[in-house]
Design a protein around this motif. Structure first.
Motif, short mmCIF file in Angstrom:
data_model
loop_
_atom_site.label_atom_id
_atom_site.label_comp_id
_atom_site.label_asym_id
_atom_site.label_seq_id
_atom_site.Cartn_x
_atom_site.Cartn_y
_atom_site.Cartn_z
N ALA A 1 -26.04 -19.31 -57.18
CA ALA A 1 -27.38 -19.87 -57.35
C ALA A 1 -28.48 -18.82 -57.25
O ALA A 1 -29.63 -19.10 -57.55
N SER A 2 -28.14 -17.58 -56.86
CA SER A 2 -29.15 -16.53 -56.78
C SER A 2 -29.39 -15.86 -58.12
O SER A 2 -30.34 -15.10 -58.29
N GLN A 3 -28.53 -16.13 -59.11
CA GLN A 3 -28.69 -15.60 -60.47
C GLN A 3 -29.11 -16.73 -61.39
O GLN A 3 -28.52 -17.81 -61.38
N LEU A 4 -30.12 -16.48 -62.21
CA LEU A 4 -30.61 -17.48 -63.14
C LEU A 4 -30.72 -16.85 -64.52
O LEU A 4 -31.51 -15.93 -64.73
N CYS A 5 -29.92 -17.33 -65.44
CA CYS A 5 -29.92 -16.84 -66.82
C CYS A 5 -30.80 -17.76 -67.66
O CYS A 5 -30.53 -18.96 -67.75
N VAL A 6 -31.85 -17.21 -68.26
CA VAL A 6 -32.78 -18.00 -69.06
C VAL A 6 -32.39 -17.88 -70.53
O VAL A 6 -32.32 -16.78 -71.08
N VAL A 7 -32.10 -19.03 -71.15
CA VAL A 7 -31.66 -19.08 -72.54
C VAL A 7 -32.57 -19.99 -73.35
O VAL A 7 -33.30 -20.80 -72.79
N GLU A 8 -32.51 -19.86 -74.65
CA GLU A 8 -33.36 -20.67 -75.53
C GLU A 8 -32.79 -22.07 -75.75
O GLU A 8 -33.55 -23.03 -75.85
N THR A 9 -31.46 -22.21 -75.89
CA THR A 9 -30.88 -23.50 -76.24
C THR A 9 -29.59 -23.77 -75.46
O THR A 9 -28.95 -22.83 -74.98
N PRO A 10 -29.19 -25.04 -75.37
CA PRO A 10 -27.91 -25.35 -74.74
C PRO A 10 -26.72 -24.67 -75.42
O PRO A 10 -25.74 -24.33 -74.76
N THR A 11 -26.81 -24.41 -76.72
CA THR A 11 -25.71 -23.73 -77.40
C THR A 11 -25.55 -22.29 -76.91
O THR A 11 -24.45 -21.74 -76.94
N ASN A 12 -26.66 -21.69 -76.43
CA ASN A 12 -26.57 -20.35 -75.84
C ASN A 12 -25.72 -20.38 -74.58
O ASN A 12 -24.96 -19.45 -74.31
N ILE A 13 -25.86 -21.44 -73.77
CA ILE A 13 -25.03 -21.58 -72.57
C ILE A 13 -23.56 -21.61 -72.96
O ILE A 13 -22.73 -20.93 -72.37
N HIS A 14 -23.25 -22.40 -73.97
CA HIS A 14 -21.87 -22.51 -74.43
C HIS A 14 -21.32 -21.14 -74.82
O HIS A 14 -20.20 -20.79 -74.45
N ALA A 15 -22.10 -20.37 -75.55
CA ALA A 15 -21.65 -19.04 -75.99
C ALA A 15 -21.41 -18.13 -74.79
O ALA A 15 -20.40 -17.42 -74.72
N ILE A 16 -22.32 -18.13 -73.82
CA ILE A 16 -22.16 -17.28 -72.64
C ILE A 16 -20.96 -17.72 -71.81
O ILE A 16 -20.18 -16.91 -71.32
N GLU A 17 -20.80 -19.01 -71.66
CA GLU A 17 -19.68 -19.55 -70.87
C GLU A 17 -18.33 -19.18 -71.48
O GLU A 17 -17.36 -18.96 -70.77
N GLN A 18 -18.26 -19.11 -72.80
CA GLN A 18 -17.01 -18.74 -73.46
C GLN A 18 -16.59 -17.32 -73.13
O GLN A 18 -15.41 -17.01 -73.15
N SER A 19 -17.55 -16.46 -72.77
CA SER A 19 -17.21 -15.09 -72.41
C SER A 19 -16.45 -15.04 -71.09
O SER A 19 -15.70 -14.10 -70.84
N GLY A 20 -16.68 -16.02 -70.22
CA GLY A 20 -16.00 -16.06 -68.93
C GLY A 20 -16.51 -15.04 -67.93
O GLY A 20 -15.93 -14.88 -66.86
N VAL A 21 -17.61 -14.37 -68.21
CA VAL A 21 -18.11 -13.29 -67.36
C VAL A 21 -19.20 -13.76 -66.40
O VAL A 21 -19.20 -13.38 -65.24
N TYR A 22 -20.11 -14.59 -66.86
CA TYR A 22 -21.26 -14.99 -66.05
C TYR A 22 -20.90 -16.14 -65.12
O TYR A 22 -20.33 -17.13 -65.55
N LYS A 23 -21.28 -16.01 -63.86
CA LYS A 23 -20.93 -17.03 -62.85
C LYS A 23 -22.16 -17.59 -62.14
O LYS A 23 -22.05 -18.21 -61.09
N GLY A 24 -23.35 -17.36 -62.70
CA GLY A 24 -24.57 -17.87 -62.09
C GLY A 24 -24.99 -19.19 -62.70
O GLY A 24 -24.18 -19.91 -63.30
N LYS A 25 -26.27 -19.52 -62.56
CA LYS A 25 -26.81 -20.77 -63.09
C LYS A 25 -27.75 -20.46 -64.26
O LYS A 25 -27.99 -19.29 -64.56
N TYR A 26 -28.27 -21.49 -64.90
CA TYR A 26 -29.05 -21.34 -66.12
C TYR A 26 -30.39 -22.06 -66.04
O TYR A 26 -30.58 -22.95 -65.22
N PHE A 27 -31.27 -21.69 -66.96
CA PHE A 27 -32.49 -22.45 -67.23
C PHE A 27 -32.66 -22.43 -68.75
O PHE A 27 -32.69 -21.37 -69.37
N VAL A 28 -32.77 -23.63 -69.36
CA VAL A 28 -32.87 -23.76 -70.81
C VAL A 28 -34.31 -24.02 -71.22
O VAL A 28 -34.94 -24.97 -70.76
N LEU A 29 -34.83 -23.17 -72.08
CA LEU A 29 -36.21 -23.30 -72.56
C LEU A 29 -36.35 -24.36 -73.65
O LEU A 29 -37.41 -24.93 -73.83
N SER A 30 -35.32 -24.59 -74.40
CA SER A 30 -35.35 -25.47 -75.57
C SER A 30 -36.33 -24.95 -76.63
O SER A 30 -37.09 -25.69 -77.23
#
Length: 194
Positions: free
Chosen positions: A74-103
């Motif tokens: 919860a100390s890491q926050l990845c800011v992305v433009e869309t929910p599909t960006n989360i999906h792409a990052i999650e597929q990498s299996g590398v990032y273990k923090g949380k997100y914020f979606v700008l839409s």
């Protein structure tokens, strides 16, 4: 009725009138069962999928599975433009923090400012939560860069590390076919080779 379904398919990105017409006639002539299944799935999704109250991604629950997870950092926050960006990052299996979606991204010409992107919510998160790093993962477009700069400026008032995802030459890419902006980003973002 056929024309209204045709117009409904045209609401999808990249679907023009001819493609929509092909979809409609395919469903009517060859796959009515598939059409009924598609209609039910669309109604179910439109009625039950909302925005996560924490990160603003799409979710069937109040909190998405990532925000509800106790094991995510919860100390890491990845800011992305869309929910599909989360999906792409999650597929990498590398990032273990949380997100914020700008839409989206800042675009004053289109009437999209800080409030439309929920940047006030992001600022509250930075104020109220123990976030140590913001990872700016907006797209490498002019709008994405402006949005990243705006967020970085806003976050500087907090004692938070601000990082930007690397942009550069893709694996398997060849320099002679890569545009000059990508090459420039790759050179400027280079790191020590171990």
């Amino acid at each position: 009725m056929i024309e209204s379904l045709n117009k409904a398919f045209c609401a999808l990105p990249g679907v023009g009138n001819k493609t929509a017409q092909r979809f409609v006639y395919h469903l009517l002539e060859r796959n009515r069962e598939g059409g009924m299944s598609l209609a039910k799935a669309l109604v179910d999704v439109m009625e039950h999928v909302k925005h996560c109250t924490s990160c603003r991604t799409l979710s069937e629950k109040t909190l998405c599975h990532i925000c509800a997870s106790e094991v995510r950092d919860a100390s890491q926050l990845c800011v992305v433009e869309t929910p599909t960006n989360i999906h792409a990052i999650e597929q990498s299996g590398v990032y273990k923090g949380k997100y914020f979606v700008l839409s989206g991204y800042l675009s004053p010409i289109d009437g999209i400012g800080a409030s439309e992107l929920g940047l006030d919510e992001l600022e509250q998160k930075l104020t109220n939560q123990n976030i140590k790093e913001i990872i700016l993962a907006t797209n490498a477009t002019v709008e994405g860069e402006v949005t990243a700069h705006y967020i970085a400026s806003m976050a500087k008032q907090f004692d938070i590390q601000i990082t930007r995802i690397a942009h550069g030459i893709p694996i398997g890419g060849e320099l002679e076919y890569t545009d000059i902006n990508t090459i420039a980003h790759a050179l400027l973002g280079r790191k020590k080779y171990d």
